[in-house]
Motif scaffolding. Structure first.
Motif, short mmCIF file in Angstrom:
data_model
loop_
_atom_site.label_atom_id
_atom_site.label_comp_id
_atom_site.label_asym_id
_atom_site.label_seq_id
_atom_site.Cartn_x
_atom_site.Cartn_y
_atom_site.Cartn_z
N UNK A 12 42.17 13.49 41.53
CA UNK A 12 41.43 12.39 40.89
C UNK A 12 39.97 12.77 40.71
N UNK A 13 39.43 12.34 39.60
CA UNK A 13 38.02 12.59 39.31
C UNK A 13 37.34 11.29 38.92
N UNK A 14 36.29 10.92 39.62
CA UNK A 14 35.49 9.75 39.29
C UNK A 14 36.35 8.52 39.03
N UNK A 15 37.21 8.20 39.97
CA UNK A 15 38.12 7.07 39.82
C UNK A 15 37.54 5.85 40.52
N UNK A 16 37.48 4.74 39.80
CA UNK A 16 37.12 3.48 40.45
C UNK A 16 38.42 2.74 40.71
N UNK A 17 38.66 2.40 41.96
CA UNK A 17 39.89 1.73 42.33
C UNK A 17 39.83 0.27 41.89
N UNK A 18 40.85 -0.24 41.22
CA UNK A 18 40.82 -1.64 40.76
C UNK A 18 40.63 -2.60 41.93
N UNK A 19 39.70 -3.52 41.76
CA UNK A 19 39.46 -4.51 42.81
C UNK A 19 38.57 -4.03 43.93
N UNK A 20 38.13 -2.77 43.87
CA UNK A 20 37.28 -2.22 44.92
C UNK A 20 36.01 -1.65 44.29
#
Length: 104
Positions: free
Chosen positions: A2-10
């Motif tokens: 994973x690269x520069x992933x924003x987790x949904x809801x976090x």
């Protein structure tokens, strides 16, 4: 990977180095406020504060290797690598090295 992933809801980012592929574990991910915080710190040019941040960052983000050598982006913390290409990360690391080695 994973690269520069924003987790949904976090409000966290899993920022990976585009040079060596290293990234923090999810429980040690950066907040979405970390990239702008690092940018402001770097723009300030305050070597003491930058060094303190880099030392603290080493507990979260550890670079790996590239071609059996230490990652050329090794001075950079994870937030500095947000949305960068590999060549941009290496150039930014060179600029940071020059800043930290410069004498005022």
């Amino acid at each position: 990977m994973m690269y520069d992933v924003q987790l949904p809801g976090y409000g966290v980012l899993l920022i990976a180095c585009k040079v060596c592929g290293a990234r923090p574990e999810p429980e040690q991910a950066y907040t979405i406020a970390d990239p702008p915080r690092w940018t402001q710190l770097l723009e300030s040019g305050d070597k003491t504060a930058i060094t303190a941040y880099l030392m603290q960052d080493q507990t979260v983000f550890r670079h790996g290797t590239r071609k059996d050598k230490p990652c050329p982006a090794i001075p950079l913390p994870g937030p500095a690598l947000h949305k960068l290409a590999g060549h941009e990360a290496i150039a930014m690391a060179d600029d940071l090295k020059a800043l930290l080695l410069s004498q005022d």
